[in-house]
Design a protein around this motif. Sequence first.
Motif, short mmCIF file in Angstrom:
data_model
loop_
_atom_site.label_atom_id
_atom_site.label_comp_id
_atom_site.label_asym_id
_atom_site.label_seq_id
_atom_site.Cartn_x
_atom_site.Cartn_y
_atom_site.Cartn_z
N ASP A 20 -7.44 -0.37 14.58
CA ASP A 20 -8.69 0.03 15.21
C ASP A 20 -9.89 -0.67 14.59
OD1 ASP A 20 -7.42 1.76 16.95
OD2 ASP A 20 -7.63 3.50 15.64
N GLY A 21 -10.98 -0.71 15.33
CA GLY A 21 -12.19 -1.35 14.84
C GLY A 21 -12.68 -0.71 13.56
N GLY A 22 -12.95 -1.53 12.54
CA GLY A 22 -13.44 -1.05 11.26
C GLY A 22 -12.39 -0.43 10.36
N ALA A 23 -11.15 -0.37 10.81
CA ALA A 23 -10.10 0.32 10.05
C ALA A 23 -9.43 -0.63 9.05
CB ALA A 23 -9.05 0.90 10.99
N THR A 24 -8.83 -0.04 8.02
CA THR A 24 -8.05 -0.77 7.03
C THR A 24 -6.63 -0.23 7.03
OG1 THR A 24 -9.97 -1.20 5.62
CG2 THR A 24 -7.81 -1.32 4.57
N SER A 25 -5.66 -1.12 7.06
CA SER A 25 -4.27 -0.69 7.08
C SER A 25 -3.87 -0.10 5.73
CB SER A 25 -3.34 -1.86 7.41
OG SER A 25 -3.33 -2.81 6.36
N PHE A 26 -2.89 0.79 5.74
CA PHE A 26 -2.34 1.32 4.50
C PHE A 26 -1.62 0.20 3.77
CE2 PHE A 26 1.28 3.63 2.37
CZ PHE A 26 0.51 4.16 1.34
N ILE A 27 -1.63 0.22 2.44
CA ILE A 27 -1.11 -0.88 1.64
C ILE A 27 0.37 -1.15 1.89
CG2 ILE A 27 -0.63 0.61 -0.34
CD1 ILE A 27 -1.78 -3.08 -0.45
N ALA A 28 1.13 -0.13 2.30
CA ALA A 28 2.57 -0.34 2.53
C ALA A 28 2.90 -0.71 3.97
CB ALA A 28 3.35 0.92 2.13
N ASP A 29 1.87 -0.93 4.80
CA ASP A 29 2.13 -1.26 6.21
C ASP A 29 2.70 -2.66 6.38
OD1 ASP A 29 1.38 1.17 7.14
OD2 ASP A 29 -0.59 0.57 7.86
N ILE A 70 11.71 -8.35 -5.29
CA ILE A 70 10.34 -8.29 -5.80
C ILE A 70 9.43 -8.08 -4.60
CG2 ILE A 70 8.54 -9.51 -7.08
CD1 ILE A 70 10.78 -11.18 -8.33
N ALA A 71 8.59 -7.07 -4.66
CA ALA A 71 7.82 -6.67 -3.49
C ALA A 71 6.35 -7.05 -3.61
CB ALA A 71 7.94 -5.16 -3.28
N LEU A 72 5.81 -7.57 -2.52
CA LEU A 72 4.38 -7.79 -2.39
C LEU A 72 3.91 -7.02 -1.16
CD1 LEU A 72 1.62 -9.18 -2.86
CD2 LEU A 72 2.44 -11.06 -1.44
N TYR A 73 2.91 -6.17 -1.33
CA TYR A 73 2.36 -5.41 -0.21
C TYR A 73 0.93 -5.85 0.06
CZ TYR A 73 6.45 -2.51 -0.87
OH TYR A 73 7.74 -2.07 -0.99
N ILE A 74 0.55 -5.83 1.33
CA ILE A 74 -0.72 -6.39 1.77
C ILE A 74 -1.45 -5.37 2.65
CG2 ILE A 74 -1.82 -8.30 3.01
CD1 ILE A 74 0.86 -9.81 2.56
N SER A 75 -2.75 -5.27 2.45
CA SER A 75 -3.58 -4.42 3.29
C SER A 75 -4.67 -5.28 3.94
CB SER A 75 -4.22 -3.30 2.45
OG SER A 75 -5.05 -2.48 3.25
N VAL A 76 -4.93 -5.05 5.23
CA VAL A 76 -5.93 -5.84 5.95
C VAL A 76 -6.96 -4.92 6.59
CG1 VAL A 76 -4.35 -7.74 6.40
CG2 VAL A 76 -4.54 -5.89 8.07
N THR A 77 -8.16 -5.46 6.79
CA THR A 77 -9.27 -4.72 7.40
C THR A 77 -9.71 -5.42 8.68
OG1 THR A 77 -10.09 -3.90 5.28
CG2 THR A 77 -11.65 -3.93 7.10
N ASN A 78 -9.93 -4.64 9.73
CA ASN A 78 -10.48 -5.14 10.98
C ASN A 78 -12.01 -5.13 10.87
OD1 ASN A 78 -11.30 -5.70 13.58
ND2 ASN A 78 -10.17 -4.03 14.54
N THR A 79 -12.62 -6.30 10.86
CA THR A 79 -14.07 -6.40 10.67
C THR A 79 -14.85 -6.19 11.96
OG1 THR A 79 -14.09 -8.80 11.03
CG2 THR A 79 -13.73 -8.02 8.77
#
Length: 256
Positions: free
Chosen positions: A99-108, A43-52
């Motif tokens: 990177d600053g202000g960037a959001t990771s791809f959901i599968a990262d 069962i997979a959970l994927y997470i995306s994060v943002t650099n504020t």
Amino acid sequence: MNILRQIAIFLSIMMFSTSLFSQSLVLAEGAEVVEGSVEDDYIALYISVTNTTEQPVWFKFYMYTEGLLEGHTAALCDNSQCYEYTAENFESPVSYNLDGGATSFIADFGVHLSPYEFLGLDENLTPIYSDPIPGESFIKMEFVNTADPEDILVHEALFKVLNAGNVEDGAIEIVKIAPNPASYFVGVTLDEVQAQTASKIEIYDSIGNLVSSVNMMGIGNYANINVSNLSQGIYHLNLVNTDGSRSKFRTIAIQR
């Protein structure tokens, strides 16, 4: 004058405190409860994060497994691989940069939960696993800024391993999906014999909505599916037989 100086000092302290205790990474996407059949491989959970912040942030990814149901294991995953399935806490062996202000791809970044207990090896050194174990497992994930160990993003998720549902013995299976991640087309290969009774492939988004259905009747054991109309993200493929039985879900990522 003294009052103005005091106000200026107070504002300086407040600005310093805000910068000191602000969190550099925040959650962009990630479910708190995920469900799957006991017949699923995982069962997979994927997470995306943002650099504020405006600056690049280096961080480590951690998985804490104290809440795992006995017999369940979990694997920490990044955009290159899933590491070993374990019942122990796990730390990513590498650091990641956003990177600053960037959001990771959901599968990262993600965690895969396996409902099977590893029992050992047989005489041919083939792994032996238990029957799937239904129940609930709780996993905590942390993203820790390597430059400031107190700068931590915490995400907690409950994995619900359900009964088999409509997955039936002998149901047709998806043998291969490639490329995965996909951009505009994804190839799906079926078992040649079972493909003779394949009806359609259903594609569901990450929250369970049916977003596409592809006819498989009479086209053989391979389909090249156009996914250009789907947004970037995680999707689940389900193969439906002509008698209504369904395969195990397979997960794909759309990335451009």
